[in-house]
Motif scaffolding. Structure first.
Motif: not given
Ligand code: GDP
Ligand code: FE
Ligand code: FE
Length: 198
Positions: A65-68, A63, A87, A91
């Motif tokens: 964020a894509d940016k992270d 869960e 993701n 992940h």
């Protein structure tokens, strides 16, 4: 279960931190994967503590964020080709770096199993296979083929890897979803392996 060889968290603290990072539904999935991983670990002689930790942490970053993830790919100078995925791939492959930092986990075997839990690898360790298969057959999973996957997994872990990968590729292809090259490498390697070990 005592995790002190790997992290400075009690089981209770670990479960609290994992639960706080995800929905109730996903946390239930994680507990199901642990149960399946422990069963497989016992059956095939894999380290129980490592199987438990890999399972409990495998979707910790789901869960995020894509940016992270994109930031971690830059910071850790990971393969820039990763950026075109999403993701589903990040992940595990990228998430392992975040998990390592968040939990102070440096055990490469556990981190590698987490990295490989979605896409597999041409050559997998026992722990890699235990997590990869447990994620697919945990008691909460309900999709066509899961019963067959559970039966195969009780007989041969390698056959289970091959079956799961073939099913996943067929599912993705039917939906027109791009297949990660490492998933294809896993498929080719394990289909070949089964041919040679018939
Ligand atoms: P989950 O995190 O417990 O849902 O399970 P996984 O980590 O195994 O898979 C996450 C998602 O990625 C699922 O929807 C899989 O079908 C999908 N997936 C698995 N392999 C690939 C791949 O090669 N390419 C893409 N695009 N998706 C994949
Ligand atoms: Fe996952
Ligand atoms: Fe999962």
């Amino acid at each position: 279960m005592n995790y002190h060889d790997y992290i400075d968290f009690s089981r209770e603290e670990l479960l609290d931190k994992v639960a706080a990072a995800m929905s109730k539904k996903r946390f239930d999935h994680v507990l199901g994967v642990e149960q399946a991983a422990l069963d497989l670990a016992e059956r095939y002689g894999c380290d129980i503590t490592k199987a438990s930790l890999a399972a409990l942490l495998h979707d910790y970053a789901k869960e995020v964020a894509d940016k992270d993830f994109l930031d971690i790919i830059d910071q850790k100078q990971l393969d820039p080709a990763l950026k075109k995925w999403g993701n589903n791939i990040w992940h595990g492959v990228v998430g392992a770096h975040l998990i390592s930092a968040e939990f102070g986990l440096v055990d490469q075997e556990i981190l590698q199993a987490i990295q490989r839990h979605t896409v597999g690898s041409a050559e997998m360790t026992l722990l890699d296979k235990v997590l990869y298969v447990a994620d697919y057959i945990e008691p909460g999973r309900d999709f066509p083929g899961v019963t067959e996957a559970r039966i195969i997994a009780s007989q041969s872990l390698d056959q289970a890897v091959a079956f799961e990968t073939a099913q996943t590729i067929a599912h993705l292809a039917k939906k027109g979803i791009p297949i990660h090259p490492q998933t294809l490498e896993t498929y080719n390697s394990y289909v070949q392996f089964l041919k040679e070990n018939k």
